[in-house]
Design a protein around this motif. Structure first.
Motif, PDB file in Angstrom:
ATOM      1  N   ILE A  72      -7.461  12.712   3.301  1.00 45.47           N
ATOM      2  CA  ILE A  72      -6.970  11.528   2.602  1.00 45.47           C
ATOM      3  C   ILE A  72      -5.864  10.925   3.465  1.00 45.47           C
ATOM      4  O   ILE A  72      -5.460  11.516   4.459  1.00 45.47           O
ATOM      5  N   LYS A  73      -5.371   9.775   3.086  1.00 49.31           N
ATOM      6  CA  LYS A  73      -4.263   9.141   3.790  1.00 49.31           C
ATOM      7  C   LYS A  73      -3.015   9.206   2.925  1.00 49.31           C
ATOM      8  O   LYS A  73      -3.099   9.216   1.698  1.00 49.31           O
ATOM      9  N   ALA A  74      -1.843   9.252   3.591  1.00 46.07           N
ATOM     10  CA  ALA A  74      -0.553   9.240   2.890  1.00 46.07           C
ATOM     11  C   ALA A  74       0.370   8.267   3.604  1.00 46.07           C
ATOM     12  O   ALA A  74       0.252   8.052   4.812  1.00 46.07           O
ATOM     13  N   LYS A  75       1.286   7.694   2.849  1.00 49.02           N
ATOM     14  CA  LYS A  75       2.259   6.764   3.420  1.00 49.02           C
ATOM     15  C   LYS A  75       3.593   6.941   2.716  1.00 49.02           C
ATOM     16  O   LYS A  75       3.639   7.093   1.493  1.00 49.02           O
ATOM     17  N   GLU A  76       4.677   6.926   3.485  1.00 46.56           N
ATOM     18  CA  GLU A  76       6.043   6.999   2.958  1.00 46.56           C
ATOM     19  C   GLU A  76       6.450   5.628   2.441  1.00 46.56           C
ATOM     20  O   GLU A  76       6.224   4.613   3.101  1.00 46.56           O
ATOM     21  N   CYS A  77       7.057   5.600   1.252  1.00 49.10           N
ATOM     22  CA  CYS A  77       7.513   4.333   0.658  1.00 49.10           C
ATOM     23  C   CYS A  77       8.935   4.495   0.141  1.00 49.10           C
ATOM     24  O   CYS A  77       9.204   4.294  -1.047  1.00 49.10           O
ATOM     25  N   GLY A  78       9.845   4.900   0.984  1.00 46.00           N
ATOM     26  CA  GLY A  78      11.224   5.107   0.544  1.00 46.00           C
ATOM     27  C   GLY A  78      11.359   6.431  -0.174  1.00 46.00           C
ATOM     28  O   GLY A  78      11.150   7.490   0.399  1.00 46.00           O
ATOM     29  N   SER A  79      11.654   6.394  -1.479  1.00 45.59           N
ATOM     30  CA  SER A  79      11.885   7.624  -2.244  1.00 45.59           C
ATOM     31  C   SER A  79      10.600   8.258  -2.763  1.00 45.59           C
ATOM     32  O   SER A  79      10.638   9.293  -3.412  1.00 45.59           O
ATOM     33  N   TYR A  80       9.469   7.662  -2.508  1.00 49.86           N
ATOM     34  CA  TYR A  80       8.198   8.221  -2.978  1.00 49.86           C
ATOM     35  C   TYR A  80       7.136   8.049  -1.904  1.00 49.86           C
ATOM     36  O   TYR A  80       7.329   7.357  -0.910  1.00 49.86           O
ATOM     37  N   LYS A  81       6.004   8.710  -2.106  1.00 46.85           N
ATOM     38  CA  LYS A  81       4.867   8.600  -1.197  1.00 46.85           C
ATOM     39  C   LYS A  81       3.683   8.042  -1.969  1.00 46.85           C
ATOM     40  O   LYS A  81       3.590   8.197  -3.189  1.00 46.85           O
ATOM     41  N   VAL A  82       2.790   7.398  -1.234  1.00 47.38           N
ATOM     42  CA  VAL A  82       1.531   6.955  -1.825  1.00 47.38           C
ATOM     43  C   VAL A  82       0.397   7.645  -1.089  1.00 47.38           C
ATOM     44  O   VAL A  82       0.516   7.977   0.092  1.00 47.38           O
ATOM     45  N   TYR A  83      -0.682   7.896  -1.821  1.00 44.83           N
ATOM     46  CA  TYR A  83      -1.820   8.630  -1.291  1.00 44.83           C
ATOM     47  C   TYR A  83      -3.091   7.832  -1.571  1.00 44.83           C
ATOM     48  O   TYR A  83      -3.309   7.392  -2.696  1.00 44.83           O
ATOM     49  N   ASP A  84      -3.926   7.663  -0.555  1.00 46.53           N
ATOM     50  CA  ASP A  84      -5.212   6.997  -0.700  1.00 46.53           C
ATOM     51  C   ASP A  84      -6.223   8.075  -1.073  1.00 46.53           C
ATOM     52  O   ASP A  84      -6.716   8.813  -0.217  1.00 46.53           O
ATOM     53  N   LEU A  85      -6.506   8.184  -2.359  1.00 47.87           N
ATOM     54  CA  LEU A  85      -7.273   9.319  -2.868  1.00 47.87           C
ATOM     55  C   LEU A  85      -8.764   9.064  -2.926  1.00 47.87           C
ATOM     56  O   LEU A  85      -9.219   7.949  -3.146  1.00 47.87           O
ATOM     57  N   LYS A  86      -9.477  10.154  -2.746  1.00 49.29           N
ATOM     58  CA  LYS A  86     -10.929  10.187  -2.896  1.00 49.29           C
ATOM     59  C   LYS A  86     -11.252  10.963  -4.164  1.00 49.29           C
ATOM     60  O   LYS A  86     -10.454  11.774  -4.645  1.00 49.29           O
TER      61      LYS A  86
END
Length: 182
Positions: free
Chosen positions: A113-127
């Motif tokens: 999967i993909k992950a990205k840092e967004c300051g105080s949280y992370k986002v994940y491109d989920l399958k």
């Protein structure tokens, strides 16, 4: 003069398009996030969280993906999905190898999967996952575990953490105070 107006309009359109493509701005909240903690054990009469039918999209959380096998029947599901390595994110998104744990195998299936840092949280491109399997999260030292702002459903619409002991004791009803893990 007319060229200046076109340049300004083009710049505005480019900024709007780039914000619309930024998963830090357009992520979804995790369904049943309060049950996805590594210490949450599935109750006898509870249905497991399942990401089999999750919309494949970017999801945000203050908690990080679990980085070790949590154990079968943890994280509110039968078969937890955890990250094989610590998710360290730079400026862009990175590939993260995740594993599905079953009772006799810590990594019965792996995928990226993909992950990205967004300051105080992370986002994940989920399958989507297998049936009765879901992504599992773990609080780290210094994480904020409870959100002070709660929606009418009892949970914040923004990424929030829920103190593991409160989840186990109260089946997902988080205390209204914030706690930092040390």
């Amino acid at each position: 003069m007319a060229n200046s107006i076109y340049v300004v309009l083009f710049s505005i359109v480019c900024i709007k398009v780039s914000l619309a493509d930024d998963p830090c701005q357009t992520y979804k909240s995790f369904p049943s996030e309060d049950r996805r903690d590594t210490l949450y054990e599935l109750g006898d009469s509870e249905s497991p969280v399942s990401d089999k039918y999750i919309a494949e999209a970017w999801y945000g959380s203050l908690m990080g993906l679990a980085t070790s096998p949590p154990g079968a029947y943890k994280c509110g599901t039968f078969f937890p999905v955890w990250a094989k390595q610590e998710v360290v994110v730079g400026d862009g998104s990175v590939d993260v190898t995740v594993c599905t744990q079953i009772p006799d195998n810590d990594c019965a299936e792996s995928f990226i999967i993909k992950a990205k840092e967004c300051g105080s949280y992370k986002v994940y491109d989920l399958k989507r996952t297998a049936a009765d399997s879901s992504y599992c999260f773990a609080a780290k030292d210094g994480d904020l575990l409870c959100s002070q702002s709660e929606s009418s459903s009892g949970f914040s619409s923004q990424p929030a953490h829920f103190q593991s002991s409160e989840i186990r004791r109260n089946k997902g009803i988080c205390a209204r105070t914030c706690v930092t893990v040390y």
